[in-house]
Design a protein around this motif. Structure first.
Motif, PDB file in Angstrom:
ATOM      1  N   SER A   1       5.338   2.139   1.396  1.00  0.00           N
ATOM      2  CA  SER A   1       4.796   1.019   2.010  1.00  0.00           C
ATOM      3  C   SER A   1       5.138   0.848   3.538  1.00  0.00           C
ATOM      4  CB  SER A   1       5.598  -0.254   1.649  1.00  0.00           C
ATOM      5  OG  SER A   1       5.425  -0.440   0.027  1.00  0.00           O
TER       6      SER A   1
ATOM      7  N   GLU B   1      -2.660   0.485  -1.326  1.00  0.00           N
ATOM      8  CA  GLU B   1      -1.075   0.811  -1.891  1.00  0.00           C
ATOM      9  C   GLU B   1      -0.997   0.588  -3.581  1.00  0.00           C
ATOM     10  OE1 GLU B   1       2.810   0.460  -0.688  1.00  0.00           O
ATOM     11  OE2 GLU B   1       2.128  -1.394   0.224  1.00  0.00           O
ATOM     12  N   GLU B   2      -0.703   1.619  -4.237  1.00  0.00           N
ATOM     13  CA  GLU B   2      -0.444   1.635  -5.480  1.00  0.00           C
ATOM     14  C   GLU B   2      -1.855   0.882  -6.387  1.00  0.00           C
ATOM     15  OE1 GLU B   2       3.321  -0.271  -6.385  1.00  0.00           O
ATOM     16  OE2 GLU B   2       4.318   1.059  -4.866  1.00  0.00           O
TER      17      GLU B   2
HETATM   18 MG   LIG Z   1       6.339   0.171  -1.629  1.00  0.00          MG
END
Ligand SMILES: [Mg+2]
Ligand SMILES: Nc1ncnc2c1ncn2[C@@H]1O[C@H](COP(=O)(O)OP(=O)(O)OP(=O)(O)O)[C@@H](O)[C@H]1O
Length: 424
Positions: free
Chosen positions: A47, A331-332
């Motif tokens: 992150s 992200e993800e």
């Molecule tokens: Mg993360």
């Protein structure tokens, strides 16, 4: 299409000093691929890396002080690597298009004695046309908001690193001021020089670079944002939270019906039941996003749709954007998606990223071996935390054995799953 070939981050949270890809002083390293995925355990800095892109984009949009405070970053001292005393630094190595000469951008951000963040240094450099060896020429040098910029496409100055920060150097630049050189004095120490100078026509390289970062797309998509009721009116691009999903549908239905049909077909292949998506305007001018399911007479509205459906639809819209951003960071992307969709999704990201014209470079963080199964070793970067508490990164392709196994048909995700990437 502008491409990011390398990125270095220093003193940004757990990322004390992390480099991905090629830099001006690391020419032997292979550049970043059109698609990049970063994997690693909890707390290793995935992150943080995503946020390093976000921080830079925010700093350009507003200023470094605001960038330190927004998105829950908590201010300069919270962001800077614990124990570090040096500035937060980013190096961006990029090409404006396929055969353009690469450009290096470097920025250092420090805090003054009252703790207020400011831009300590900024630098842009590029080799001259036909220049094979030697250092690139600087065409923007700013120390504490003062320095010089070189106009046009070619000009610049070769500077000895030793003297870079000295007052002597600035005096030299000013004395040399000519048709090509412009002395710069910024009046807000928190603003990026590229934001101000990049607005001027006589600095095309700086303008291009500013636009490159301005157009980065960082996804902060939440299914709930996609359930909001925006005012009607077509919009070209999905915004970072995805709360204008309906507006983008309006735009695509009207301006790009064929592309939109292709999206509908893809979503129908992935999610059972959905066969038509369109919009409906309410009497107070708001926009409802309708999902039609073959088995039911009445449509369902976005407010009733599942998180995963909204997410897949948002990604497909992003990938079919007719004028996509140069860099797409997610992200993800796997969160909330059915595991068997992930390989397909990864392949769709890659098809988009490697499109000859009109694709974006894609940067992803992930926890999902199924997603990684669709990737090649040079696309995958492994982050880990060293015993000193700082992040280290390596490329899966640096391990010859990994390359061999993948070549023989072992999927990369299963190597990861079986702890093959753990430090040995
Ligand atoms: Mg993360
Ligand atoms: N200023 C700082 N200096 C050093 N380390 C920091 C600093 N701020 C946070 N950290 C460390 O960095 C970690 C945050 O990493 P990050 O959130 O990027 O992890 P991640 O890889 O995304 O993990 P996850 O998979 O759980 O999302 C924290 O857990 C903390 O240990």
């Amino acid at each position: 299409m502008a491409t990011l070939e390398g990125f270095r981050v220093r003193n940004f949270g757990v990322l004390k000093d992390v480099t991905l890809g090629r830099l001006w002083d690391r020419q032997k390293t292979e550049a970043l691929t059109p698609m990049t995925a970063v994997i690693g355990k909890n707390g290793v800095g995935k992150s943080a890396l995503f946020d390093a892109f976000g921080f830079l984009a925010d700093a350009l949009k507003s200023d470094v002080e605001e960038a330190c405070d927004v998105r829950g970053r908590g201010g300069f001292e919270r962001i800077r690597t614990q124990g570090a005393t040096g500035p937060i630094e980013f190096d961006v190595y990029y090409r404006e298009h396929g055969n353009a000469r690469p450009i290096t951008y470097q920025i250092a951000i420090a805090a003054d004695k009252f703790g207020r963040p400011y831009v300590l240094r900024e630098r842009l450099r590029q080799k001259r046309k036909g220049q094979k060896s030697g250092q690139p020429f600087s065409f923007l040098i700013l120390n504490n908001g003062s320095g010089a910029a070189w106009k046009g496409e070619q000009a610049g100055h070769q500077i000895d690193e030793e003297t870079e920060d000295s007052q002597l150097l600035l005096e030299f630049i000013k004395a040399e001021e000519s048709r090509e050189t412009e002395a710069i004095e910024l009046n807000d120490p928190r603003k990026l020089g590229i934001a101000t100078i990049g607005a001027l026509k006589q600095h095309p390289r700086i303008s291009d670079f500013r636009r490159f970062i301005e157009r980065w797309y960082l996804s902060y998509f939440t299914p709930n944002a996609a359930r909001s009721l925006p005012l009607a009116g077509p919009q070209k691009h999905l915004n970072s939270h995805g709360d204008n999903l309906g507006n983008v549908v309006q735009f695509m239905e009207r301006e790009h019906p064929r592309r939109f049909q292709a999206i509908l077909k893809k979503i129908a292949d992935k999610i059972p039941g959905i066969d038509q998506i369109d919009t409906e305007k309410t009497s107070d001018g708001r926009l409802l996003l309708r999902f039609n399911d073959k088995s039911f007479q009445d449509p369902f509205y976005a407010q009733q749709m599942s998180d995963g459906t909204l997410k897949v639809f948002a990604y497909l819209l992003l990938l079919e954007d007719p004028t996509p951003p140069p860099l797409l960071c997610i992200e993800e992307p796997e969160n909330g998606l059915y595991h068997k969709l992930l390989e397909t999704l990864a392949n769709e990201f890659r098809v988009h990223a490697t499109r000859y014209r009109g694709g974006s470079q894609v940067f992803i963080t992930t926890h999902q071996p199924y997603f990684v199964n669709a990737l090649e070793p040079k696309e995958v970067w492994i982050l880990e935390k060293g015993t000193d508490g700082f992040a280290r990164i390596r490329r899966a392709s640096e391990d010859a054995l990994v390359n061999n196994m993948v070549e023989e048909g072992v999927p990369l995700g299963s190597l990861w799953y079986s702890d093959y990437f753990d430090s040995r």
